[in-house]
Design an enzyme around this catalytic site. Structure first.
Site, short mmCIF file in Angstrom:
data_model
loop_
_atom_site.label_atom_id
_atom_site.label_comp_id
_atom_site.label_asym_id
_atom_site.label_seq_id
_atom_site.Cartn_x
_atom_site.Cartn_y
_atom_site.Cartn_z
N GLU A 163 0.75 -1.03 -0.05
CA GLU A 163 0.17 0.08 -0.18
C GLU A 163 1.06 1.35 -0.06
O GLU A 163 0.66 2.27 0.97
CB GLU A 163 -1.34 -0.35 1.84
CG GLU A 163 -1.92 -1.51 1.19
CD GLU A 163 -2.95 -1.75 2.44
OE1 GLU A 163 -2.32 -0.48 3.19
OE2 GLU A 163 -3.45 -2.66 2.16
N ASN A 205 1.61 -5.04 -3.63
CA ASN A 205 0.34 -5.25 -2.81
C ASN A 205 -0.12 -3.54 -2.95
O ASN A 205 0.31 -2.95 -1.41
CB ASN A 205 0.36 -6.52 -1.64
CG ASN A 205 -0.97 -7.02 -1.77
OD1 ASN A 205 -1.50 -7.36 -2.48
ND2 ASN A 205 -0.90 -6.90 0.15
N HIS A 242 -10.38 -5.83 -2.52
CA HIS A 242 -11.09 -5.62 -1.17
C HIS A 242 -12.54 -5.09 -2.41
O HIS A 242 -13.15 -3.67 -2.21
CB HIS A 242 -11.11 -4.72 0.06
CG HIS A 242 -10.26 -5.30 0.54
ND1 HIS A 242 -10.75 -6.62 1.38
CD2 HIS A 242 -9.09 -5.30 0.72
CE1 HIS A 242 -9.29 -7.01 2.19
NE2 HIS A 242 -8.21 -5.73 1.47
N GLU A 271 -6.76 -10.43 -1.66
CA GLU A 271 -6.99 -10.63 0.09
C GLU A 271 -8.78 -9.88 -0.91
O GLU A 271 -9.25 -9.17 0.57
CB GLU A 271 -7.27 -8.73 0.38
CG GLU A 271 -5.97 -8.59 1.07
CD GLU A 271 -4.86 -7.70 1.84
OE1 GLU A 271 -6.22 -6.74 2.31
OE2 GLU A 271 -3.55 -7.65 1.62
N ASP A 273 -12.96 -10.16 -0.84
CA ASP A 273 -13.37 -10.31 -0.90
C ASP A 273 -14.52 -9.09 -0.81
O ASP A 273 -14.46 -7.83 -2.10
CB ASP A 273 -13.96 -9.55 1.31
CG ASP A 273 -13.53 -8.07 1.46
OD1 ASP A 273 -13.17 -7.78 0.39
OD2 ASP A 273 -12.53 -8.21 2.08
#
Ligand code: G2I
Length: 464
Positions: A163, A205, A242, A271, A273
């Site tokens: 990030e 990432n 996400h 990650e 979702d």
């Protein structure tokens, strides 16, 4: 081509059956289509991918949780236990207990481990948050070195930097204490990680990098392109993915994945979702990954909705009591169906039987089996890392053996994702439990580290 031949063979079989083969009491056998997995991990493995989840260490004593974890997943990411505040709570005092517990749980069950994360502006220990300048740079590099060394050989891919780009329209770096040590802090972290664990894949990432048109996506893309051009050791890019109402899935996601892959890096969904867990959206994400050869795995960020950092959005594949949601079925079906044109036929069991055993030469599956292997080498003075890519021919593999003749003076010191016999001269490598099944035309990878000089390696591959 292949599916045409399959259909022709099926038609021939129908004709044969119609001609009375059955009535004559001939034993018929059915060539099973490439077996459809019944769990996320097994089905992904058939496509040469992994399917992982974030794991919270304190939940490993919850048997409802571990039952699903152990059954469904073949890759694990520690949700919090490998972050900087967890692994170096006091400067130069490292704490690995919680992370080791997760790593041991995973590896003892044949699951691989993604490391998350070595350097991040967030979740820094207090002592680091208050540092700056060259002292911080040095502390960060020491952290990367120590942690990557501790997990060396046990983590297949590291989120080296997490990030680091800004949201919004700038396309530039996020301000942070690490960024203020100099724009080269990211590449310095990657170099330190490579030196500490030459066998691990090194990833950048980030989140909100899914939409190809977004400035942040382009900013990361330009950094990766620059790193590849200058030889900065980067192997992969993680897309957190996400998805929610503010940052929804977009149909250009596949373009994003393939564009990064075209730079010469693997891409991983790290990650995942999805707010509301739309089955269609989950299916699209899986199909997008399968459509990109270098998309080598998907990780969901938790198991049950109640495990999610955004539990109220019910974004995961299992509900609070551990039951499979419609999104689970969509993901499993997408993994089993595949989308690549070279996929083996997946005819339903009502299909006519194939040729009788009296006619073995034309018995499907059609086309040659077998496999090929290619190797890429990172050589430094006195040693090298070899990453070997095993690609199935026109039939799915249920196991493989690769043979590599090493030049004299080269000695294997460690290896991952394959069983080895021999560490000098002629070495033989066979699949481990989770990467033996490779779909037609699909690939899997293993690697090893050695002393000496690789020279030009010519691996050969055979199915087993
Ligand atoms: O925020 C979602 C993810 C975004 N990408 C990077 C990931 O590392 C991040 O994961 C989340 C975890 O799911 C949360 O569990 O990162 C958060 C911050 O590290 C995690 O939250 C923390 C809380 O902030 C702490 O108060 C808590 O002690 O979880 C800790 C353990 O439950």
């Amino acid at each position: 081509m292949r599916s045409t031949r399959w259909k022709a063979a099926s038609r021939a079989a129908i004709a044969l059956a119609g001609a009375g083969a059955l009535a004559a009491g001939m034993a018929l056998f059915v060539t099973a289509p490439a077996s459809a997995g019944t769990t996320l991990g097994a089905s992904a493995a058939e496509k040469g991918r992994y399917f992982g989840t974030a794991v919270a260490g304190f939940k490993l004593s919850d048997s409802a949780y571990t039952t699903i974890l152990n059954r469904e997943f073949n890759s694990v990411t520690a949700e919090n236990e490998m972050k900087m505040n967890a692994t170096e709570p006091q400067q130069n005092q490292f704490s690995y207990g919680a992370a080791d517990q997760i790593v041991n749980h995973a590896r003892s069950r044949g699951m691989s481990v993604r490391g998350h994360t070595l350097a991040w502006h967030s979740q820094q220990p207090g002592w680091m948050e208050s540092m700056s300048g060259s002292a911080l740079r040095q502390a960060m590099l020491n952290h990367v070195t120590q942690v990557a060394t501790h997990f060396r050989g046990r983590v297949v891919a590291w989120d080296v930097v997490n990030e680091a780009f800004a949201d919004g329209s700038s396309g530039g770096r996020r301000d942070s204490n690490l960024q203020r040590t100099g724009n080269d802090w990211i590449e310095a972290a990657f170099r330190a990680a490579r030196a500490a664990d030459p066998g691990a894949k090194l990833c950048y990432n980030d989140y909100n990098t899914d939409n190809w048109t977004h400035a942040k996506t382009q900013g990361v893309y330009n950094m990766v392109r620059d790193f590849k051009a200058r030889g900065v050791p980067i192997d992969c890019v993680g897309f957190q993915s996400h998805f929610n109402n503010d940052s929804p899935y977009v149909s250009n996601y596949r373009t994003t994945l393939s564009s990064f892959a075209a730079l010469g890096v693997d891409v991983q969904i790290t990650e995942l979702d999805i707010q509301g867990a739309s089955a269609n959206t989950y299916r699209s994400v899986v199909e997008d990954c399968l459509a990109v050869a270098r998309c080598n795995g998907i990780t969901v960020w938790g198991i049950r909705d109640s495990d999610s950092w955004r539990a109220s959005q019910t974004p995961l594949l299992f509900n609070n009591n551990g039951s499979k949601k419609p999104a689970y079925d969509a993901v499993l079906a997408a993994l089993n169906n595949g989308t690549t044109p070279t996929d083996p036929p997946t005819d339903p069991p009502t299909d006519p039987p194939t040729d009788p055993p009296t006619d073995p030469p034309t018995t499907p599956p059609p086309g040659p089996g077998g496999c090929t292997a290619t190797v890429s080498v990172n050589q430094w003075t006195g040693g090298f890392v070899a990453n070997v890519r095993v690609t199935a021919g026109s039939s799915a593999l249920s196991g493989w053996t690769v043979t590599i003749a090493l030049p004299s003076g080269a000695t294997v010191t460690n290896a991952w994702s394959a069983n080895r016999s021999g560490n000098t001269g002629t070495t033989n490598w066979t699949n481990v439990a989770y990467n033996g099944q490779v779909g037609a035309g699909q690939s899997t990878e293993y690697g090893f580290q050695a002393n000496g000089t690789a020279g030009s390696l010519s691996p050969t591959c055979s199915a087993r």
